[in-house]
Design an enzyme around this catalytic site. Structure first.
Site, PDB file in Angstrom:
ATOM      1  N   SER A 174       0.838  -1.195   0.000  1.00  0.00           N
ATOM      2  CA  SER A 174       0.000   0.000   0.000  1.00  0.00           C
ATOM      3  C   SER A 174       0.872   1.244   0.000  1.00  0.00           C
ATOM      4  CB  SER A 174      -0.902   0.031   1.241  1.00  0.00           C
ATOM      5  OG  SER A 174      -1.559   1.280   1.370  1.00  0.00           O
ATOM      6  N   TYR A 188      -2.339  -0.405  10.131  1.00  0.00           N
ATOM      7  CA  TYR A 188      -2.403  -0.845   8.736  1.00  0.00           C
ATOM      8  C   TYR A 188      -1.152  -0.416   7.972  1.00  0.00           C
ATOM      9  CZ  TYR A 188      -4.003  -1.085   3.870  1.00  0.00           C
ATOM     10  OH  TYR A 188      -4.111  -1.338   2.523  1.00  0.00           O
TER      11      TYR A 188
END
Length: 283
Positions: free
Chosen positions: A174, A187
């Protein structure tokens, strides 16, 4: 995306059918070139979003595809149908990658059905924002890492003995793992971990001819967004990107085809490809 999403919310893990607008995630205008002819692929988190688009693209390139997913039966069945429409075999495997045994079972079921794994896509992930770091509970931290990091580790480890000599592993990272995120701290750090896992596994498997790469997207309109972010964050999601919008899954899936195909990326391993809508990353 041609239309900015309005405020909306779903219960986790979310369903594609409830999203407004519906994401482009079926690779409908994509033409395959037999880049993965007769390959056998396992895609964790393959039921919807980027995972669905990847499964559809792989099938159009000639691969049989096993679809790992958490609990979204209708989304998984739709993705399996997209694979079958290309006259390729599909296999749906339900379960939670936070369970080590399930990761082994997912691999074993794929090998029993297909005989081997040529392409492994480790895509399943979860996120949950917090407005204050002190609100980030140990339970949430553990859950995020069990899904995003441990699940990736367990899946690759289970698959390793069954990988073809010229296999390709593609892990989903990501943009948040590249530059952090003040409300997605667990995350973002979990994605930084899988970026490094990519680097390390690429070195480890170099001598075996197995390539390991990572796709680290920017904002993408998938069920994860309305099922994990508040309505105020969903409205206009992705407008912070330099392109002023989020990507559709169909715009990200070709990166996975690139890494999966030895014809296209035989000299690539240990790479992190970041389709971020124009956000420039240093390094």
């Amino acid at each position: 995306m041609s239309q900015q999403p309005p405020a909306q919310q779903q219960s986790h893990p979310g369903e594609t059918g409830q999203m407004q607008p519906r994401p482009r995630d079926e690779m409908a205008d994509y033409t395959g070139r037999d880049l993965l002819a007769d390959k056998k692929a396992l895609v964790s988190g393959g039921d919807s979003g980027i995972g669905r688009a990847v499964c559809a693209a792989f099938a159009k390139e000639g691969a049989d595809v096993a679809i790992g997913y958490l609990s979204e039966d209708s989304d998984a069945e739709h993705t399996a149908e997209l694979v079958r429409r290309q006259n390729r075999r599909s296999l749906q495997i339900r379960g939670d990658v936070a369970d080590e045994q399930h990761c082994h079972d997912m691999v074993d079921k794929t090998v029993r059905e297909f005989g081997r794994i040529d392409v492994l896509v480790v895509h399943a992930a979860t996120q949950e924002p917090v407005s204050d770091f002190t609100e980030l509970s140990t339970e949430q931290l553990r859950r995020t890492y069990e899904v995003n990091v441990f699940g990736a580790f367990w899946t690759v480890r289970a698959a390793a003995p069954h990988l073809a000599p010229d296999a390709s592993i593609v892990i989903t990272g990501s943009v948040n793992g590249l530059r952090g995120n003040k409300t997605l701290i667990d995350y973002a750090t979990s994605k930084a971990a899988v970026h490094n896992l990519t680097y390390s596994l690429a070195q480890h498997y170099m001598q075996d001819g197995i390539r390991v790469n990572c796709v680290a997207p920017g904002p993408v309109w998938t069920p994860l967004i309305p099922s994990t972010l508040g309505e105020e964050k969903v409205e206009g999601f992705g407008e912070q990107a330099p392109m002023g919008r989020a990507a559709d899954p169909d715009e990200i899936a070709p990166s996975y085809v690139f890494f999966a195909s030895n014809r296209l990326s035989s000299y690539y391993t240990g790479e992190v490809l970041a389709p971020t809508g124009g956000e420039i990353q240093a390094g």
